[in-house]
Design an enzyme around this catalytic site. Sequence first.
Site, PDB file in Angstrom:
ATOM      1  N   GLU A   1      -6.196  -0.938   4.913  1.00  0.00           N
ATOM      2  CA  GLU A   1      -4.832  -1.089   5.446  1.00  0.00           C
ATOM      3  C   GLU A   1      -4.150  -2.338   4.880  1.00  0.00           C
ATOM      4  O   GLU A   1      -3.293  -2.942   5.534  1.00  0.00           O
ATOM      5  CB  GLU A   1      -4.827  -1.146   6.985  1.00  0.00           C
ATOM      6  CG  GLU A   1      -5.364   0.093   7.667  1.00  0.00           C
ATOM      7  CD  GLU A   1      -4.446   1.285   7.541  1.00  0.00           C
ATOM      8  OE1 GLU A   1      -3.345   1.150   6.975  1.00  0.00           O
ATOM      9  OE2 GLU A   1      -4.832   2.369   8.009  1.00  0.00           O
TER      10      GLU A   1
ATOM     11  N   LEU B   1      -2.793   7.855   0.399  1.00  0.00           N
ATOM     12  CA  LEU B   1      -1.935   6.943  -0.358  1.00  0.00           C
ATOM     13  C   LEU B   1      -2.709   6.286  -1.499  1.00  0.00           C
ATOM     14  O   LEU B   1      -2.296   6.326  -2.653  1.00  0.00           O
ATOM     15  CB  LEU B   1      -1.362   5.875   0.567  1.00  0.00           C
ATOM     16  CG  LEU B   1      -0.432   4.844  -0.064  1.00  0.00           C
ATOM     17  CD1 LEU B   1       0.858   5.498  -0.564  1.00  0.00           C
ATOM     18  CD2 LEU B   1      -0.108   3.724   0.929  1.00  0.00           C
TER      19      LEU B   1
ATOM     20  N   THR C   1      -5.333  -5.621   2.045  1.00  0.00           N
ATOM     21  CA  THR C   1      -6.263  -6.749   2.074  1.00  0.00           C
ATOM     22  C   THR C   1      -5.620  -7.978   2.710  1.00  0.00           C
ATOM     23  O   THR C   1      -4.395  -8.064   2.856  1.00  0.00           O
ATOM     24  CB  THR C   1      -6.696  -7.115   0.647  1.00  0.00           C
ATOM     25  OG1 THR C   1      -5.532  -7.557  -0.082  1.00  0.00           O
ATOM     26  CG2 THR C   1      -7.329  -5.930  -0.068  1.00  0.00           C
ATOM     27  N   SER C   2      -6.453  -8.956   3.024  1.00  0.00           N
ATOM     28  CA  SER C   2      -5.933 -10.221   3.559  1.00  0.00           C
ATOM     29  C   SER C   2      -4.949 -10.859   2.580  1.00  0.00           C
ATOM     30  O   SER C   2      -3.946 -11.460   2.984  1.00  0.00           O
ATOM     31  CB  SER C   2      -7.087 -11.196   3.827  1.00  0.00           C
ATOM     32  OG  SER C   2      -7.855 -10.784   4.932  1.00  0.00           O
ATOM     33  N   GLU C   3      -5.242 -10.716   1.302  1.00  0.00           N
ATOM     34  CA  GLU C   3      -4.360 -11.304   0.291  1.00  0.00           C
ATOM     35  C   GLU C   3      -2.984 -10.643   0.309  1.00  0.00           C
ATOM     36  O   GLU C   3      -1.948 -11.324   0.217  1.00  0.00           O
ATOM     37  CB  GLU C   3      -5.002 -11.172  -1.096  1.00  0.00           C
ATOM     38  CG  GLU C   3      -6.253 -12.015  -1.299  1.00  0.00           C
ATOM     39  CD  GLU C   3      -7.477 -11.493  -0.542  1.00  0.00           C
ATOM     40  OE1 GLU C   3      -8.375 -12.300  -0.247  1.00  0.00           O
ATOM     41  OE2 GLU C   3      -7.525 -10.280  -0.231  1.00  0.00           O
TER      42      GLU C   3
ATOM     43  N   GLN D   1     -25.712 -15.382  13.819  1.00  0.00           N
ATOM     44  CA  GLN D   1     -26.378 -16.678  13.694  1.00  0.00           C
ATOM     45  C   GLN D   1     -26.966 -17.123  15.027  1.00  0.00           C
ATOM     46  O   GLN D   1     -28.052 -17.688  15.087  1.00  0.00           O
ATOM     47  CB  GLN D   1     -25.394 -17.726  13.173  1.00  0.00           C
ATOM     48  CG  GLN D   1     -26.016 -19.040  12.766  1.00  0.00           C
ATOM     49  CD  GLN D   1     -26.783 -18.956  11.453  1.00  0.00           C
ATOM     50  OE1 GLN D   1     -26.625 -17.987  10.707  1.00  0.00           O
ATOM     51  NE2 GLN D   1     -27.614 -19.939  11.177  1.00  0.00           N
TER      52      GLN D   1
ATOM     53  N   PHE E   1     -10.801   6.674  -1.218  1.00  0.00           N
ATOM     54  CA  PHE E   1     -11.099   5.985   0.047  1.00  0.00           C
ATOM     55  C   PHE E   1     -10.313   6.579   1.215  1.00  0.00           C
ATOM     56  O   PHE E   1      -9.766   5.844   2.046  1.00  0.00           O
ATOM     57  CB  PHE E   1     -10.802   4.487  -0.070  1.00  0.00           C
ATOM     58  CG  PHE E   1     -11.490   3.805  -1.215  1.00  0.00           C
ATOM     59  CD1 PHE E   1     -12.862   3.934  -1.387  1.00  0.00           C
ATOM     60  CD2 PHE E   1     -10.780   3.040  -2.122  1.00  0.00           C
ATOM     61  CE1 PHE E   1     -13.512   3.309  -2.441  1.00  0.00           C
ATOM     62  CE2 PHE E   1     -11.414   2.409  -3.179  1.00  0.00           C
ATOM     63  CZ  PHE E   1     -12.789   2.539  -3.346  1.00  0.00           C
TER      64      PHE E   1
ATOM     65  N   ARG F   1      -1.592  -1.437  10.657  1.00  0.00           N
ATOM     66  CA  ARG F   1      -2.229  -2.758  10.704  1.00  0.00           C
ATOM     67  C   ARG F   1      -2.439  -3.244  12.127  1.00  0.00           C
ATOM     68  O   ARG F   1      -3.364  -4.019  12.396  1.00  0.00           O
ATOM     69  CB  ARG F   1      -1.406  -3.745   9.879  1.00  0.00           C
ATOM     70  CG  ARG F   1      -1.572  -3.507   8.396  1.00  0.00           C
ATOM     71  CD  ARG F   1      -0.542  -4.161   7.519  1.00  0.00           C
ATOM     72  NE  ARG F   1      -0.729  -3.687   6.150  1.00  0.00           N
ATOM     73  CZ  ARG F   1       0.231  -3.534   5.261  1.00  0.00           C
ATOM     74  NH1 ARG F   1       1.487  -3.809   5.589  1.00  0.00           N
ATOM     75  NH2 ARG F   1      -0.034  -3.098   4.051  1.00  0.00           N
TER      76      ARG F   1
ATOM     77  N   GLY G   1     -33.132 -14.919  13.738  1.00  0.00           N
ATOM     78  CA  GLY G   1     -33.774 -13.830  13.012  1.00  0.00           C
ATOM     79  C   GLY G   1     -33.565 -12.481  13.672  1.00  0.00           C
ATOM     80  O   GLY G   1     -33.485 -11.445  13.004  1.00  0.00           O
TER      81      GLY G   1
END
Length: 383
Positions: free
Chosen positions: A366, A127, A368-370, A339, A158, A246, A343
Site C-alpha cells: 500500500e 494495480l 512503502t514508507s519512502e 527481544q 503481488f 493506507r 530465545g
Amino acid sequence: MNISFNEEEIMIQDTAKQFADAELRPNAALVEQHQEQPRFLANLKKLSELGFMGINVNGQYGGIEAGSVAFSLAITELARGCASTAVTTSVTNMVAEVIQSVGSEAQKEHYLSKICSGEYLAAGFCLTEPDAGSDPSAMKTQAKLDGEEYVLNGTKAFITSGEYAGVFVVWAVTAPELPKGKGISCFIVDADTPGVIIGKAEEKMGQKASATNQVIFDNCRVPLSAMLGELNQGFKIAVTELAGGRIGIASLALGLGLEAMDYAKEYVKERKQFNQALAKFQGIQWMLSDRYTELEAARLLIMQAAVKKDNGLPFSSAASMAKVFTTEKANDACYSALQLLGGAGYIKEYPLERLVRDVRVTTIYEGTSEIQRVIISRELLAD
C-alpha cells in the site's frame, strides 16, 4: 477532534475482537499451512456474514455503512488474531469502496452485493506490476478498444487474494500517446473471464495464509460497461483509493504491534531472572513504556485520518502519516517484544516469531514508507 466511539463502532470493535479470539488467534499459525486454506476461506465467509466485507458500503448494496473509524477498529482487532485475514478483509473493503465511489449504478448493484454477501470470498486490487510498483503510472498493461469490447493484456504482481478473489479492479493504459499517468483507465473484471490467468501463490516471509499471486491478462475481453469511472481518469481513482487503503494497513500494523507487546508484557511479569520478575527491571519498564506510547500515538494518527475521511475532508496526507508512523513503530514493537522474550521469542512455539514475520511487509505494501514520506512532503511544500 472528537474520537469517542458511537454505539455502532463499539459493537463492531467488540464483534471483531470476539471473532479474533474465537476463530482467528487459535488457528493463526495453523492456517499458514497450505492444506489449511479451507479453514482460512471459511473464516472469510463468516466475516462477510458479519458485515465485515462492506463496512463502509451503503446498505442498499449489502454493506453496513459504519464508516472509516469502524473499519479501522475492526481491522485492528482482526489483525491481533490473524494478519492474513485482516489484510484480505482490508483489501476487499478497498475494492468495494472503489466500486461504490466511481461505479455505475448497475456495477454497484451487481458487484457490491456479491462482495458484501460473501458470494465472492474476496476481491482483488490489480494495480502493481513487475516494473511498476512505487511508480504505478509506469504500468505496461494495456486495454485496447476493439469494437464493443476492450482487450486487456499485461501482468499484475503481488495481488492479494489473487487465487480466490471473485472480481478484480484492474488498471490499464488506454491512451499510450498521452503523458505518463494521463491515459490510464480502470475496469471491473470477473475472475472467471476468459483470458484471466492466476499465477502461482508467492512463497512469502509472512502473512502466509493470504494468497499473493500474479494475475495475467492474456487477450482478456471485457465489454465497454466494464470500465469504472471515466476514460483515461483511472490514475486519479487509484491515488484516491490507495489513501483509504493506507488507513487499513496502518490499523492492521497497530493490531500486530499491540498483540506483540501485550504478549511480551505478560511474559516479563512471569519470567524471572536474577531472583525477580523481568518486569521489575527499569530497562524493561522503559522499553514497555516507549513502545506503548508510540502505539498510542499511532492510534491517534489513524483515528485522525479516519475521522477526516468520514467527514469528507482531505485525508491523503493524514493517511500517509498514519501509515508510515504506525507501520514503522509496529515493527519496532514486534521486534522489541521478541527481544523481551529472549530465545523463546525466536521459537515457533511462541507467537512472536509469526508476528515479526507478519508485520515486516506493512512498511512495504500500500505504498512503502519512502513513498509515504514523498506524499507528506509534497503536501507540506505545496503552495
